[in-house]
Scaffold this motif. Structure first.
Motif, PDB file in Angstrom:
ATOM      1  N   GLU A 165       0.841  -1.194   0.000  1.00  0.00           N
ATOM      2  CA  GLU A 165       0.000   0.000   0.000  1.00  0.00           C
ATOM      3  C   GLU A 165       0.875   1.242   0.000  1.00  0.00           C
ATOM      4  O   GLU A 165       1.948   1.264   0.617  1.00  0.00           O
ATOM      5  N   LEU A 166       0.451   2.289  -0.686  1.00  0.00           N
ATOM      6  CA  LEU A 166       1.154   3.562  -0.635  1.00  0.00           C
ATOM      7  C   LEU A 166       0.865   4.232   0.701  1.00  0.00           C
ATOM      8  O   LEU A 166      -0.258   4.657   0.965  1.00  0.00           O
ATOM      9  N   VAL A 167       1.886   4.303   1.536  1.00  0.00           N
ATOM     10  CA  VAL A 167       1.744   4.804   2.900  1.00  0.00           C
ATOM     11  C   VAL A 167       1.905   6.317   2.901  1.00  0.00           C
ATOM     12  O   VAL A 167       2.803   6.871   2.256  1.00  0.00           O
ATOM     13  N   ARG A 209       6.327   2.319   0.713  1.00  0.00           N
ATOM     14  CA  ARG A 209       6.134   2.005   2.142  1.00  0.00           C
ATOM     15  C   ARG A 209       6.713   3.073   3.073  1.00  0.00           C
ATOM     16  O   ARG A 209       6.268   3.244   4.213  1.00  0.00           O
ATOM     17  N   SER A 210       7.720   3.802   2.608  1.00  0.00           N
ATOM     18  CA  SER A 210       8.396   4.791   3.454  1.00  0.00           C
ATOM     19  C   SER A 210       7.674   6.124   3.536  1.00  0.00           C
ATOM     20  O   SER A 210       8.002   6.967   4.376  1.00  0.00           O
ATOM     21  N   GLY A 211       6.699   6.368   2.672  1.00  0.00           N
ATOM     22  CA  GLY A 211       6.059   7.671   2.582  1.00  0.00           C
ATOM     23  C   GLY A 211       6.719   8.579   1.564  1.00  0.00           C
ATOM     24  O   GLY A 211       6.240   9.696   1.315  1.00  0.00           O
ATOM     25  N   LEU A 212       7.818   8.117   0.943  1.00  0.00           N
ATOM     26  CA  LEU A 212       8.507   8.964  -0.029  1.00  0.00           C
ATOM     27  C   LEU A 212       7.634   9.241  -1.241  1.00  0.00           C
ATOM     28  O   LEU A 212       7.602  10.372  -1.747  1.00  0.00           O
ATOM     29  N   ARG A 255       3.338   7.047   8.318  1.00  0.00           N
ATOM     30  CA  ARG A 255       4.712   6.608   8.597  1.00  0.00           C
ATOM     31  C   ARG A 255       5.259   7.315   9.834  1.00  0.00           C
ATOM     32  O   ARG A 255       5.926   6.712  10.675  1.00  0.00           O
ATOM     33  N   ARG A 256       4.966   8.583   9.944  1.00  0.00           N
ATOM     34  CA  ARG A 256       5.456   9.332  11.110  1.00  0.00           C
ATOM     35  C   ARG A 256       4.854   8.766  12.392  1.00  0.00           C
ATOM     36  O   ARG A 256       5.545   8.629  13.400  1.00  0.00           O
ATOM     37  N   ALA A 257       3.595   8.418  12.356  1.00  0.00           N
ATOM     38  CA  ALA A 257       2.953   7.844  13.539  1.00  0.00           C
ATOM     39  C   ALA A 257       3.557   6.482  13.876  1.00  0.00           C
ATOM     40  O   ALA A 257       3.739   6.136  15.046  1.00  0.00           O
ATOM     41  N   GLU A 258       3.902   5.712  12.862  1.00  0.00           N
ATOM     42  CA  GLU A 258       4.477   4.378  13.079  1.00  0.00           C
ATOM     43  C   GLU A 258       5.833   4.434  13.758  1.00  0.00           C
ATOM     44  O   GLU A 258       6.125   3.637  14.661  1.00  0.00           O
TER      45      GLU A 258
END
Length: 619
Positions: free
Chosen positions: A266-268, A453-456, A273-276
């Motif tokens: 999934e496109l995060v 996955r990284s939010g990039l 990502r910051r919350a994770e």
């Protein structure tokens, strides 16, 4: 026993920094993370704002000033600037660097609408990672020979490195394996989940799409553009594949991926990502000592104070054994070779299949040459006991072993760090990985999956544009540079501790290098997605594009209608007459070798492939 921590090999060394913060923030942070005591006017940037959009309220536009200088004691110094000749190239900041070197042109292939900018400061980040790698190599050389070393690097050359494989392919005499038609590989489920898939073989690709009910002709037609997207930066997939994805909910698609062996991600969003991670990005690298350590060897007698021009290459005398595939590890070793190391590439029996990847020039893949030019090669079948014994013997006589094998493979073959350190007690063992075990249940650790996955991918997609990874291999390139930096840091750790060192860098670490502020800075840091689709977008001229510098973009945009009717040269003069900084934006990477800014600087090798300049030069 030496007390230098294995993960902080610069402990006790003073680092100095002078020059514009736009060229030093990330480098300072890396030096501080390695243990250096950083001083200078921009030293607070070790925990500062590298990676924020240069046009954001939290960071002023890039100053078009002189070069930055980074020093480590009296051992090494590197000068980092935007361009060797900014008057000729028009490169004065991130926007103009992306435009002139072809980064925008390659990134724009996905849409087919001309050069498309990256919202984040990618070429600057790449240049800073390379600058630190060169600086560390200079310290290594000083320790061995006693000669201070001065190097120079530019954001311009970093941009050329980033497009080197695309440039080599564009300059080859034969055509690409697939047409360079617009398109990407991001899909959407019936319940609105945007996702990427990864399939490393045609069989896995076919099993996934058959499981979701895609028509057989579309399955067959989609494999080639999907497979070559790492090489072409575009992927024109049949519409029937997208329709098949949209017909099923996310959980059904995940089940199909699990059953077929495909990766799905999934496109995060950046917020998720910051919350994770809780404001704790992935480590840039890990370094750890293997086994007992002892006193570091005394430096070889050298000629302290000899002119830098007489010094050998920084890593002269270092032997690197590389067992890599695709881009990340081969580029890491290629960069070490540019710093003077001898690189021995381990290939399977019959040679690396990618040597024949089209387009071919002089009997060899142009892209393969861009990553592997100048390396020695040996064929070893590591699947056999004899092959593994041969690899151990090869590594026993080397200084560095690096690979980017899938997690667990080295251990299953008996080729993990501890195994090879038993054969070479001073070995530097580096794994250039995808995730560095930092993401539970991670999909395959490949460039576009890590972007997703990284939010990039989210950060690279401004308001008004669909969220999707760049199909330019941003993380493979930055990850390879981070890998080279990690290798040299590990060499210093091994020298100072007197024992073997295991190290790991990752594509996730590369992504978090770009996203540092957005993940760990205060919530008020401006999110680059707030910029409209036109952020950094070049202005159309009668025969091409011009890209204004970040600080002048708003003023230049007022002249959009005027430059649209003018040839590019006239449009540039018009902007410059108004006191604005701009450069011609390359629309097609194939035009770079004949561009007046680069025609004399892009030679061809013995195979006829275009070679970009070494990212470091000794001064």
């Amino acid at each position: 026993m030496n007390s230098i921590p294995s993960d902080r090999p610069l402990t006790g060394l003073a680092a100095g920094v002078d020059g514009p913060g736009a060229l030093t923030r990330l480098a300072v942070r890396h030096l501080a993370a390695l243990g250096a005591d950083v001083t200078g006017h921009d030293a607070p940037a070790a925990t500062g704002t590298a990676g924020a959009s240069p046009a954001s309220p939290t960071r002023p536009p890039h100053p078009r000033t002189g070069p930055a200088r980074l020093r480590l004691g009296d051992a090494a110094e590197i000068e980092l600037s935007w361009s060797e000749d900014p008057e000729a190239t028009g490169i004065t900041d991130e926007a103009t660097a992306q435009a002139a070197t072809g980064v925008m042109a390659v990134n724009g292939r996905r849409t087919g609408a001309g050069p498309r900018p990256l919202t984040l400061d990618y070429t600057t980040a790449l240049a800073e990672v390379l600058a630190v790698a060169g600086l560390l190599a200079g310290v290594h050389a000083h320790r061995r020979a006693g000669t201070p070393l001065r190097l120079a690097a530019t954001v311009e050359r970093a941009g050329l490195l980033a497009v080197s494989q695309y440039l080599a392919a564009a300059g080859a005499p034969e055509a690409e394996a697939v047409p360079l038609d617009p398109g990407g590989a991001t899909f959407t489920s019936a319940d609105g989940t945007a996702f990427e898939i990864e399939a490393l073989s045609a069989e896995v690709w076919a099993r996934f799409w058959r499981a979701v009910g895609a028509p057989e002709p579309a399955v067959r037609a989609g494999w080639a553009p999907f497979q070559f997207r790492y090489a072409t930066a575009c992927s024109a997939l049949p519409a029937d594949l997208r329709a098949a994805a949209r017909a099923l909910p996310w959980e059904r698609l995940r089940a199909a991926a699990d059953a077929s062996g495909a990766g799905i991600c999934e496109l995060v969003t950046l917020e998720r990502r910051r919350a994770e991670i809780g404001a704790a990005p992935a480590p840039l690298w890990t370094l750890r000592a293997l086994g007992a350590t002892g006193p570091a060897p005394a430096p070889a007698a050298g000629r302290a104070g000899a002119p830098a021009s007489s010094a050998p290459a920084p890593l002269a005398g270092v032997t690197v054994v590389e067992a890599g595939r695709r881009i990340q590890a081969p580029l890491c070793a290629h960069l070490l070779g540019l710093l003077g190391a001898r690189v021995v590439r381990v290939e399977p029996p019959g040679g690396d299949p990618l040597r024949a990847m089209p387009p071919v020039t002089g009997g060899v893949s142009a892209r393969w040459l861009a990553l592997n030019r100048g390396k020695d090669a040996v064929e070893i079948d590591i699947k056999t006991p004899q092959g593994r014994a041969d690899l151990r013997e090869l590594v026993s006589r080397a200084d560095v072993f690096c690979h980017n094998w899938a997690p667990g493979r080295a251990e299953s073959l008996g080729l993990a760090a501890a195994d090879l350190a038993a054969a070479n007690p001073r070995l530097v063992y580096v794994h250039t990985s995808g995730w560095a075990d930092a993401v539970p249940d991670a999909p395959p650790g490949t460039d576009f999956m890590v972007q997703a996955r990284s939010g990039l991918a989210d950060a690279l997609s401004p308001v008004g544009a669909s969220t999707a990874p760049s199909l330019m291999t941003l993380l493979d390139i930055l990850g390879g540079a981070l890998g080279a930096q990690t290798v040299v840091a590990a060499l210093l750790a091994a020298d100072r501790r007197g024992g073997a060192v295991a190290a790991e860098s990752s594509l996730l670490g590369a992504a978090d290098t770009l996203l540092h502020d957005l993940l760990s800075g205060p919530p008020a840091v401006v999110d680059p997605r707030r910029f409209a689709e036109g952020f950094r977008a070049p202005l159309r001229t009668a025969d091409g594009w011009v890209a204004p510098a970040d600080g002048d973009a708003d003023d230049a945009a007022l002249l959009t209608a005027a430059v649209a009717d003018a040839p590019t040269g006239d449009a540039l003069r018009m902007l410059r007459d108004k006191g604005l900084s701009a450069t011609a934006a390359l629309g097609d990477i194939a035009a770079l070798p004949t561009d007046p800014r680069y025609a004399a600087r892009l030679p061809r090798d013995s195979h006829g492939a275009i070679a970009v300049p070494n990212v470091w030069s000794q001064v």
